[in-house]
Design a protein around this motif. Structure first.
Motif, PDB file in Angstrom:
ATOM      1  N   ASP A 219       0.861  -1.184   0.000  1.00  0.00           N
ATOM      2  CA  ASP A 219       0.000   0.000   0.000  1.00  0.00           C
ATOM      3  C   ASP A 219       0.894   1.230   0.000  1.00  0.00           C
ATOM      4  OD1 ASP A 219      -1.551   2.299   1.471  1.00  0.00           O
ATOM      5  OD2 ASP A 219      -3.099   0.891   0.822  1.00  0.00           O
ATOM      6  N   ILE A 220       0.851   2.006  -1.084  1.00  0.00           N
ATOM      7  CA  ILE A 220       1.682   3.202  -1.195  1.00  0.00           C
ATOM      8  C   ILE A 220       0.945   4.372  -0.565  1.00  0.00           C
ATOM      9  CG2 ILE A 220       2.924   4.734  -2.759  1.00  0.00           C
ATOM     10  CD1 ILE A 220       2.976   2.457  -4.789  1.00  0.00           C
TER      11      ILE A 220
ATOM     12  N   ASP B 293      -2.463  -0.360  -6.649  1.00  0.00           N
ATOM     13  CA  ASP B 293      -2.663  -1.553  -5.821  1.00  0.00           C
ATOM     14  C   ASP B 293      -1.744  -2.662  -6.333  1.00  0.00           C
ATOM     15  OD1 ASP B 293      -4.620  -0.395  -4.232  1.00  0.00           O
ATOM     16  OD2 ASP B 293      -6.203  -0.873  -5.664  1.00  0.00           O
ATOM     17  N   VAL B 294      -0.857  -3.149  -5.453  1.00  0.00           N
ATOM     18  CA  VAL B 294       0.188  -4.087  -5.887  1.00  0.00           C
ATOM     19  C   VAL B 294       0.221  -5.319  -4.980  1.00  0.00           C
ATOM     20  CG1 VAL B 294       2.615  -4.356  -6.510  1.00  0.00           C
ATOM     21  CG2 VAL B 294       1.555  -2.081  -6.579  1.00  0.00           C
ATOM     22  N   ILE B 295       0.271  -6.490  -5.604  1.00  0.00           N
ATOM     23  CA  ILE B 295       0.447  -7.753  -4.893  1.00  0.00           C
ATOM     24  C   ILE B 295       1.689  -8.441  -5.463  1.00  0.00           C
ATOM     25  CG2 ILE B 295      -0.511 -10.030  -4.396  1.00  0.00           C
ATOM     26  CD1 ILE B 295      -1.990  -7.782  -3.003  1.00  0.00           C
TER      27      ILE B 295
ATOM     28  N   HIS C 138       2.807   2.360   3.246  1.00  0.00           N
ATOM     29  CA  HIS C 138       2.032   2.572   4.463  1.00  0.00           C
ATOM     30  C   HIS C 138       2.465   1.549   5.515  1.00  0.00           C
ATOM     31  CE1 HIS C 138      -1.303   3.128   7.219  1.00  0.00           C
ATOM     32  NE2 HIS C 138      -1.713   4.154   6.496  1.00  0.00           N
ATOM     33  N   PRO C 139       2.898   1.996   6.697  1.00  0.00           N
ATOM     34  CA  PRO C 139       3.452   1.066   7.688  1.00  0.00           C
ATOM     35  C   PRO C 139       2.443   0.062   8.248  1.00  0.00           C
ATOM     36  CG  PRO C 139       3.160   3.257   8.634  1.00  0.00           C
ATOM     37  CD  PRO C 139       2.895   3.386   7.162  1.00  0.00           C
ATOM     38  N   GLU C 140       1.150   0.395   8.225  1.00  0.00           N
ATOM     39  CA  GLU C 140       0.147  -0.500   8.795  1.00  0.00           C
ATOM     40  C   GLU C 140      -0.559  -1.334   7.726  1.00  0.00           C
ATOM     41  OE1 GLU C 140      -2.483   1.958  11.031  1.00  0.00           O
ATOM     42  OE2 GLU C 140      -0.950   2.573  12.486  1.00  0.00           O
ATOM     43  N   LYS C 141      -0.790  -0.750   6.566  1.00  0.00           N
ATOM     44  CA  LYS C 141      -1.542  -1.453   5.521  1.00  0.00           C
ATOM     45  C   LYS C 141      -0.665  -2.379   4.686  1.00  0.00           C
ATOM     46  CE  LYS C 141      -5.046   2.181   5.105  1.00  0.00           C
ATOM     47  NZ  LYS C 141      -5.712   3.141   4.192  1.00  0.00           N
ATOM     48  N   THR C 142       0.633  -2.115   4.629  1.00  0.00           N
ATOM     49  CA  THR C 142       1.551  -3.005   3.915  1.00  0.00           C
ATOM     50  C   THR C 142       1.854  -4.204   4.807  1.00  0.00           C
ATOM     51  OG1 THR C 142       2.544  -1.196   2.663  1.00  0.00           O
ATOM     52  CG2 THR C 142       3.842  -3.212   2.899  1.00  0.00           C
TER      53      THR C 142
ATOM     54  N   PHE D 131      -7.808  -7.162  -2.347  1.00  0.00           N
ATOM     55  CA  PHE D 131      -7.335  -6.636  -3.623  1.00  0.00           C
ATOM     56  C   PHE D 131      -8.524  -6.350  -4.519  1.00  0.00           C
ATOM     57  CE2 PHE D 131      -5.492  -7.401  -7.967  1.00  0.00           C
ATOM     58  CZ  PHE D 131      -4.607  -6.324  -7.967  1.00  0.00           C
ATOM     59  N   LEU D 132      -8.690  -5.093  -4.919  1.00  0.00           N
ATOM     60  CA  LEU D 132      -9.740  -4.657  -5.842  1.00  0.00           C
ATOM     61  C   LEU D 132     -11.141  -5.066  -5.384  1.00  0.00           C
ATOM     62  CD1 LEU D 132      -8.090  -5.335  -9.324  1.00  0.00           C
ATOM     63  CD2 LEU D 132      -8.000  -3.280  -7.910  1.00  0.00           C
TER      64      LEU D 132
END
Length: 252
Positions: free
Chosen positions: A51-52, A142-144, A172-176, A197-198
């Motif tokens: 999560d950017i 959005d990246v996996i 993002h420190p919490e969402k990644t 995802f999506l």
């Protein structure tokens, strides 16, 4: 060699524009992205869910223009893109906010293309060159990333975090997070076994075998709550209000 500073010029083509355009349209390509993630989850055990943080607000103009110059030889086009990026934003309260050298115009018709061009070099081409074993699926920001094992996932995440920092971005420190794709075959214990995802959640769910008719624990996707899906849609609509004609004329 840094991908930002490669001197080879690559003329932009209709196909390149179309590929970038498809990545932000919630139509067939979104389902292709979901199918790719599902298939890769069957093949590999670990996922890095990226999560950017504030991606569209933090795209570095100087680095973005380096990417633009690789594909756009016309000086007048570069000039207009530069002006577009630097244009201040007028808020509803009447405040004029300057860009400070970063950020793409939210809702601008060219923003999806520019943001995809930026991540093409900041992430896609970089990961392909540095780690050919890590498959990934990216839809807009959005990246996996799929990894072979936990060590590979941790190493990849650290490398991506460093790469994002060099590109002027932050994860993002919490969402990644790193996720273990736990199912009937993969039974190790790990605290995080689910990712979104999506508008879909991926996690272990009971399924029925088509061959034997028996139930088993598989790793599948399913739709998240309608409220969460609506929130995601509103976020996309806010960022790209001109993607669909009915959004332009005031229909949801």
């Amino acid at each position: 060699m840094d991908l930002w500073n490669e001197t080879k010029s690559i003329p932009i083509s209709r196909q390149m524009v179309w590929e970038a355009y498809k990545k932000v349209r919630a139509n067939k390509s979104a389902h292709q992205a979901l199918a790719s993630v599902r298939e890769n989850c069957w093949k590999t055990d670990w996922v890095t869910d990226l999560d950017i943080k504030g991606f569209f607000d933090n795209i570095d103009h100087a680095k973005l223009m380096l990417a633009v110059e690789k594909h756009v030889p016309e000086n007048w086009v570069r000039l207009y893109i530069q002006r577009w990026l630097e244009m201040p934003v007028l808020t509803k309260s009447g405040e004029l906010i300057q860009k400070q050298g970063k950020g793409t115009p939210q809702g601008g018709v060219i923003s999806p293309l520019l943001s995809n061009l930026f991540l093409h070099y900041a992430f896609d081409k970089w990961l392909e060159k540095t780690d050919g074993t890590a498959n990934f699926t990216r839809y807009a920001d959005d990246v996996i990333v799929h990894c072979k094992n936990k060590v590979h996932a941790e190493r990849t995440l650290n490398a991506i975090r460093s790469r994002m920092k060099s590109a002027g971005l932050e994860l993002h420190p919490e969402k990644t997070k790193i996720v273990y794709c736990r199912d009937y075959r993969r039974k190790d214990k790990y605290p995080t076994v689910k990712f979104d995802f999506l508008g879909y959640s991926f996690q272990a769910r009971t399924a029925k075998s088509k061959k034997t008719g028996k139930l088993f624990l598989g790793y599948k996707r399913y739709k998240t709550s309608l409220n969460r899906a609506y929130r995601w849609l509103e976020r996309v609509k806010g960022q790209y209000p001109y993607l669909f004609y009915h959004w332009q004329v005031g229909y949801s």
